[in-house]
Write an enzyme that holds these catalytic residues in place. Sequence first.
Site, mmCIF file in Angstrom:
data_model
loop_
_atom_site.group_PDB
_atom_site.id
_atom_site.type_symbol
_atom_site.label_atom_id
_atom_site.label_comp_id
_atom_site.label_asym_id
_atom_site.label_seq_id
_atom_site.Cartn_x
_atom_site.Cartn_y
_atom_site.Cartn_z
ATOM 1 N N GLU A 1 0.841 -1.129 0.072
ATOM 2 C CA GLU A 1 -0.045 -0.106 0.055
ATOM 3 C C GLU A 1 0.825 1.143 0.133
ATOM 4 O OE1 GLU A 1 -3.235 -0.273 2.377
ATOM 5 O OE2 GLU A 1 -3.851 1.983 2.267
ATOM 6 N N GLU B 1 2.282 1.677 -3.470
ATOM 7 C CA GLU B 1 1.312 2.320 -4.296
ATOM 8 C C GLU B 1 1.273 3.672 -3.950
ATOM 9 O OE1 GLU B 1 -2.677 0.920 -3.087
ATOM 10 O OE2 GLU B 1 -3.378 0.880 -5.000
ATOM 11 N N CYS C 1 -8.333 -1.274 4.287
ATOM 12 C CA CYS C 1 -8.291 -2.695 5.132
ATOM 13 C C CYS C 1 -9.515 -2.842 5.762
ATOM 14 C CB CYS C 1 -7.231 -2.475 6.287
ATOM 15 S SG CYS C 1 -5.793 -1.506 5.887
ATOM 16 N N SER D 1 -7.126 2.330 -2.219
ATOM 17 C CA SER D 1 -5.963 1.487 -2.477
ATOM 18 C C SER D 1 -6.495 0.235 -2.974
ATOM 19 C CB SER D 1 -5.297 1.285 -1.078
ATOM 20 O OG SER D 1 -4.293 0.209 -1.125
ATOM 21 N N LYS E 1 -15.357 -8.703 8.877
ATOM 22 C CA LYS E 1 -14.511 -9.437 8.247
ATOM 23 C C LYS E 1 -15.288 -10.787 7.833
ATOM 24 C CE LYS E 1 -10.714 -7.059 8.485
ATOM 25 N NZ LYS E 1 -9.965 -6.792 7.123
ATOM 26 N N GLU F 1 -16.362 -9.767 4.449
ATOM 27 C CA GLU F 1 -15.232 -9.616 3.707
ATOM 28 C C GLU F 1 -14.666 -11.044 2.998
ATOM 29 O OE1 GLU F 1 -11.307 -6.927 3.920
ATOM 30 O OE2 GLU F 1 -11.008 -8.621 4.851
ATOM 31 N N GLU G 1 -14.764 -12.411 -4.764
ATOM 32 C CA GLU G 1 -13.740 -12.387 -5.374
ATOM 33 C C GLU G 1 -12.418 -12.958 -4.621
ATOM 34 O OE1 GLU G 1 -15.630 -9.815 -4.523
ATOM 35 O OE2 GLU G 1 -14.603 -8.112 -3.969
ATOM 36 N N CYS H 1 -10.040 -0.653 14.881
ATOM 37 C CA CYS H 1 -10.326 -2.201 15.256
ATOM 38 C C CYS H 1 -10.584 -2.617 16.625
ATOM 39 C CB CYS H 1 -9.568 -2.864 14.531
ATOM 40 S SG CYS H 1 -9.378 -2.412 12.807
#
Lengths: 669, 166
Positions: A285, A288, A305, A325, A364, A367, A372, A508
Amino acid sequence: MVSTSNMEIKTAVIDGMVTPLEGEKNLLELIRKANVELPTFCYHSDISVYGACRMCMVEVEGRGIVPACSTPIAPNMVVKTNTKQIRNMRKMILELMLASHDQSCTTCPKSDECKLQKLSRKMGITKVRFKQMNAKCAIDDSSPSIVRDPGKCVLCGDCVRVCKEIQSVGALDIANRGAHAKVTPFFGQALSKVECVNCGQCVKICPVGALMPKYNINEVWDAIHDSSKTVVVQIAPAVRVALGEYFGQRPGALSTGKITAALRMIGVDKVYDTCFSADLTIIEEASEFLDRFTKGEKLPQFTSCCPAWVKFAEQNYPELLNNLSSCRSPQQMFSSLAKDKLTKDLNISRENLVVVSVMPCTAKKYEAARPEFSVRGNRDTDIVLTTKELALMMKERGIEFDKIEPASFDMPFGFKTGAGVIFGASGGVGEAVLRYASAKLTPDAPVVDFKQVRGADGIKTTEVNLGPAKIRVAVVSGLANARKLVEKVKAGEEYYDIIEVMACCGGCVNGGGQPVPTHEPNAVQERAKGLYADDRTMLFRNSGENPYLQKLYADEMTHEKAHELFHTEYETKPRITRPDMLLFEGRNEVKKLNLKICFGACCVSRGAQELYQNVAAYLRERDVIEDTIFTASFGGATCQNGPVFEINGKKINACTFKKAKTAIDKIIK
Amino acid sequence: MTDKALVKFDRVCEILDKHGRNPHMLIKILQEIQEEYKYLPEEIMMYIATALDISPAFAYGVATFYSHFTLQPKGKNIIKVCDGTACHVKKSEEIINALESKLGLSKEKHTTDDTLFTLETVACLGACGIAPVVVLNDEVHGAMNKEKVISLIDKIKAEELANAQS
């Protein structure tokens, strides 16, 4: 009246005790200051005052019985909190709640933390005088993250307000009224079909078992008991400073070693650290970011994230998705790396490697279930447990937390730098990027501590000079704060190069899968402090220095491979998934014109309604209404180019009336 | 049907524009939408929430709070039978029962399958002097009984039949 010198201190009398007024927000806060713990379901200092549960009723002289939470303080108030009438009233309210509550307490997952149960016990309720009224309600377990059991709801409205006010999502609201009132998504739809981002803040605030994380504990046991499976676990940073709370430790106490040892006792094969892949995330990241920063494109770069933020962005800001990102989250980077590398190292199939992650987060789970993040139908992250679920597994396994000897992680995915550890606190990802950038841009004098991005504030902004580069950083937590900041950025009022977004306030450590602190008001900050303390003890504190990652990149990671394993793409998502709406259908059998317009939020904000009105008027003018079928969808795949208009299957992005008219003319002339 | 449907959604746009797409005008907008559709269809509610930039769950909460709003399609003719104290004493229940059996309705089913009639029971209409009271499409009929109300229904049915044939 107490008076000192010339200054007169204003006071009130609480249960006979003179209490000074020091700017408390309401009578409830003042009473609590006087060390009287008034019971309440619906009062929380960080969301609006609602006054629904009526548990905090007190008697104010001259005014009768009022709810303390919604009563402003006046000087010289005389307040009684414990009269016979009030006690009877509170008991009756509780009994009425219990009478309409599905009292399956022994099997309720909330049982040990249930406020209704605790208060009933505290108020000495041993029987309910009213007839049990609760009708059996259907449980909504459509969401991968959250289970909704309306039969247990006490209508405090906490979930509604946290979702609306703290997260600016508004997936839930109270519908109907009186005895028929209920908390529900739009038209009673399933939670998985509406704009819920799975953050779990409603789960954390729910006083009863009406909103709970979806438990996946049994799937983990099944995998452990299956000898053909190799089970590996990754543990997120925020878990290690909170899990101990279930075993009587203070918030922020570090229990990494005990958790590792406990997982081995539970029977998993390898215990790894998500902080390792957090380091990996930073390398990807930050690189990037430095690339975009040098080229001056796709800025600000938003972090990616947090899966709740990612879904929020996909639903609300399609035009910003290029600014996110492209990095996967540490959870997903870990899992894709494990399924690629460990399967080869151990010579087993993807199906026989079960990757379990322990997360402070309910989102999560969502996610991990995103399509994908699967290869040939096999998920990268097979099972996600919340902090609470792991604590329950440890209890079931009979682990004595106090006595267990700490153990260390397995290598190589157990090695991390301090930068990976601080991911669990708001500001941590931003700071980790800055550490990495500092080592790249000012190698002679790298900086590791960027304290200006730490702390509990919802929006933190700063400017960092790294050599010739001036980097403008913003750190937000809480999606309502994120929305505020994004709107300013979109309007050009503020400018940043990198923006860290975490959906939960404080990051978190305050996730929807974390313990609910009952007695420690600063639990979230204490957990964050625990992470920063752990960071200071690390051998390396910049992700770029992680020797195992350096080796990984040197030995086997090509640019293409890294892109395949560690990056992803985003797509716009409708806020509510629902069938298309028929606007009208002409009477002629053969329809020359099959028109479709997108009525998703973004297209509407860009003039989809005006476009519809102009097109409809034109169809009438040309007298082709009877040859037309016109439908509308609620959000589509290319909303960043809205308004989207479709003529006979051909999509026109950024459609204007002129473009639509030309296309219609071509067909009907 | 075509023109009518088209006009209907155009009316939604008009109503929204007339109120400047102001979320604070939600109740007024819902009232006017209900006048058009006779109820609040789910997809129109979804569109209104989108256009006003409010959460759909919130709009749903408002629409379900007020008994004035209905989320079920209503019939062309709306029969309100008062069951307030005075009307109840004057045997409004008999009227309700008669209407239910005549129209094939029940306590759970309020609208006929041909969507010609909706039967509603309401609390006091404030016309106790002429109890029992039935309001048929905003027209007040006092001192009603079973026979009178059935003949009102028959009359409407006959009119509808004549309209359909012409």
